[in-house]
Motif scaffolding. Structure first.
Motif, PDB file in Angstrom:
ATOM      1  N   TYR A  49      45.842  49.777  26.970  1.00 15.08           N
ATOM      2  CA  TYR A  49      45.139  49.283  27.594  1.00 15.08           C
ATOM      3  C   TYR A  49      44.124  48.486  26.926  1.00 15.08           C
ATOM      4  O   TYR A  49      43.335  48.657  25.968  1.00 15.08           O
ATOM      5  N   VAL A  50      43.436  46.770  27.510  1.00 19.51           N
ATOM      6  CA  VAL A  50      43.014  46.215  27.410  1.00 19.51           C
ATOM      7  C   VAL A  50      42.088  46.037  28.577  1.00 19.51           C
ATOM      8  O   VAL A  50      42.617  45.956  29.976  1.00 19.51           O
ATOM      9  N   ARG A  51      40.455  45.898  28.687  1.00 18.18           N
ATOM     10  CA  ARG A  51      39.710  45.600  29.214  1.00 18.18           C
ATOM     11  C   ARG A  51      39.826  43.856  30.011  1.00 18.18           C
ATOM     12  O   ARG A  51      39.684  43.229  28.758  1.00 18.18           O
ATOM     13  N   ARG A  52      39.427  42.979  31.031  1.00 16.80           N
ATOM     14  CA  ARG A  52      39.589  41.588  31.411  1.00 16.80           C
ATOM     15  C   ARG A  52      39.229  41.582  32.931  1.00 16.80           C
ATOM     16  O   ARG A  52      38.730  42.396  33.592  1.00 16.80           O
ATOM     17  N   PHE A  53      38.032  40.574  32.444  1.00 14.79           N
ATOM     18  CA  PHE A  53      37.529  40.551  34.256  1.00 14.79           C
ATOM     19  C   PHE A  53      38.216  39.094  34.288  1.00 14.79           C
ATOM     20  O   PHE A  53      38.036  38.471  34.933  1.00 14.79           O
ATOM     21  N   TRP A  54      39.976  39.602  35.081  1.00 13.21           N
ATOM     22  CA  TRP A  54      40.890  39.133  35.508  1.00 13.21           C
ATOM     23  C   TRP A  54      41.114  39.867  36.910  1.00 13.21           C
ATOM     24  O   TRP A  54      42.444  39.420  37.137  1.00 13.21           O
ATOM     25  N   THR A  83      48.780  35.140  27.322  1.00 12.08           N
ATOM     26  CA  THR A  83      48.260  33.969  26.118  1.00 12.08           C
ATOM     27  C   THR A  83      46.535  34.623  26.690  1.00 12.08           C
ATOM     28  O   THR A  83      46.144  34.400  27.659  1.00 12.08           O
ATOM     29  N   ASP A  84      46.104  35.132  25.960  1.00 14.77           N
ATOM     30  CA  ASP A  84      44.653  35.586  26.326  1.00 14.77           C
ATOM     31  C   ASP A  84      43.648  34.855  24.715  1.00 14.77           C
ATOM     32  O   ASP A  84      44.443  34.741  23.767  1.00 14.77           O
ATOM     33  N   HIS A  85      42.902  34.837  25.384  1.00 20.37           N
ATOM     34  CA  HIS A  85      42.061  33.467  24.328  1.00 20.37           C
ATOM     35  C   HIS A  85      41.188  34.963  23.677  1.00 20.37           C
ATOM     36  O   HIS A  85      40.199  34.377  22.027  1.00 20.37           O
ATOM     37  N   HIS A  86      41.184  36.142  23.516  1.00 15.06           N
ATOM     38  CA  HIS A  86      40.367  36.978  22.920  1.00 15.06           C
ATOM     39  C   HIS A  86      41.000  38.431  22.701  1.00 15.06           C
ATOM     40  O   HIS A  86      42.125  38.638  23.685  1.00 15.06           O
ATOM     41  N   GLU A  87      40.859  38.904  21.338  1.00 11.32           N
ATOM     42  CA  GLU A  87      41.245  39.849  20.885  1.00 11.32           C
ATOM     43  C   GLU A  87      41.198  41.695  21.408  1.00 11.32           C
ATOM     44  O   GLU A  87      40.568  41.191  21.636  1.00 11.32           O
ATOM     45  N   PRO A 153      45.270  35.534  32.796  1.00  5.68           N
ATOM     46  CA  PRO A 153      44.806  35.015  31.916  1.00  5.68           C
ATOM     47  C   PRO A 153      43.393  33.547  32.420  1.00  5.68           C
ATOM     48  O   PRO A 153      44.081  32.905  33.246  1.00  5.68           O
ATOM     49  N   GLN A 154      42.238  33.460  31.902  1.00  4.25           N
ATOM     50  CA  GLN A 154      41.323  32.879  32.349  1.00  4.25           C
ATOM     51  C   GLN A 154      40.848  31.672  30.972  1.00  4.25           C
ATOM     52  O   GLN A 154      40.335  32.123  30.024  1.00  4.25           O
ATOM     53  N   ASP A 155      40.598  30.807  31.335  1.00  7.74           N
ATOM     54  CA  ASP A 155      39.867  30.505  30.245  1.00  7.74           C
ATOM     55  C   ASP A 155      38.289  30.945  30.063  1.00  7.74           C
ATOM     56  O   ASP A 155      37.921  30.899  31.268  1.00  7.74           O
TER      57      ASP A 155
END
Length: 234
Positions: A49-54, A83-87, A153-155
């Motif tokens: 999994y990937v944790r994101r503030f999405w 498309t994500d800005h973070h690895e 995904p968000q800037d």
């Protein structure tokens, strides 16, 4: 087939914890604001999994008119199509809590209310940092991409600015972000999250810019704290 899978998942939810094996994995506010009646807290991680503030928050760190942002988990295979800005980090660190069978029904009801804003019950193997060869099957609340609060995904800079200006019944959105970073770093020497820390760094820079301009603007400190209610997160 889909109906059969749904029925199987429903049975798994209903039967989970009947053998004194109810464990819940927390990857957001549950790390520092645990569920009631737990008798064991174990630091560790999950994979895949990937944790994101999405995930939008309309009930705790924002309002329906101005939703805040909280974390959810994205399946790694699905994340790779975005498309994500973070690895991503290799592992999602958090804490697992064991709930005694006598309190399972009460805690489940509590969690269902706490996690109502777009989250659903899933299950995942959890690896305790102290016993990596003995994974535990954990219940986890995830805001799936199909839920109406999932934003994708968000800037990062825009996301940081949005977090800074958001607040809800549980308090300021920035508090959630800052507390999450501190809580994660307290789990292990390896438990930091680059996505979370990057957002914290961006928020600190933006806050500094606001103070340098002689006014708070959209990053006002919010000295009048809102009443801290239950968190939305997992």
């Amino acid at each position: 087939m889909a109906k059969d899978n749904d029925e199987q998942h429903t049975r798994q939810i209903e039967e989970f914890g009947k053998n004194d094996d109810f464990w819940i994995f927390g990857y957001g506010s549950l790390i520092w604001k645990p569920p009631p009646h737990f008798d064991k807290r174990v630091p560790g991680y999950i994979e895949g999994y990937v944790r994101r503030f999405w995930q939008a928050s309309e009930d705790h760190r924002g309002t329906p008119e101005a939703p805040g942002r909280v974390v959810t988990l994205i399946d790694r295979a699905h994340w790779e199509t975005l498309t994500d800005h973070h690895e991503p980090t290799e592992r999602v660190w958090g804490a697992a809590y064991h709930i005694p069978s006598t309190h399972v029904a009460e805690v489940r009801s509590y969690l269902d209310i706490r996690e109502i804003n777009g989250y659903s019950i899933q299950f995942t193997p959890f690896v305790p940092s102290s016993s990596p060869d003995a994974p535990i099957n954990c219940l986890v609340y995830i805001g799936l991409p199909s839920n109406p609060q999932f934003l994708g995904p968000q800037d990062p800079d825009q996301l940081a600015r949005h977090i800074l200006k958001s607040r809800g019944p549980s308090g300021e959105n920035r508090e959630y972000l800052f507390q999450l970073e501190v809580a994660l770093k307290g789990l292990s020497a390896e438990s930091g999250d680059a996505h979370v820390s990057d957002l914290v760094g961006r928020c600190r820079v933006i806050e500094g810019e606001g103070k340098g301009e002689g006014g708070d603007g959209e990053v006002e400190s919010g000295k009048a704290k809102t009443e801290v209610l239950e968190e939305v997160e997992k």
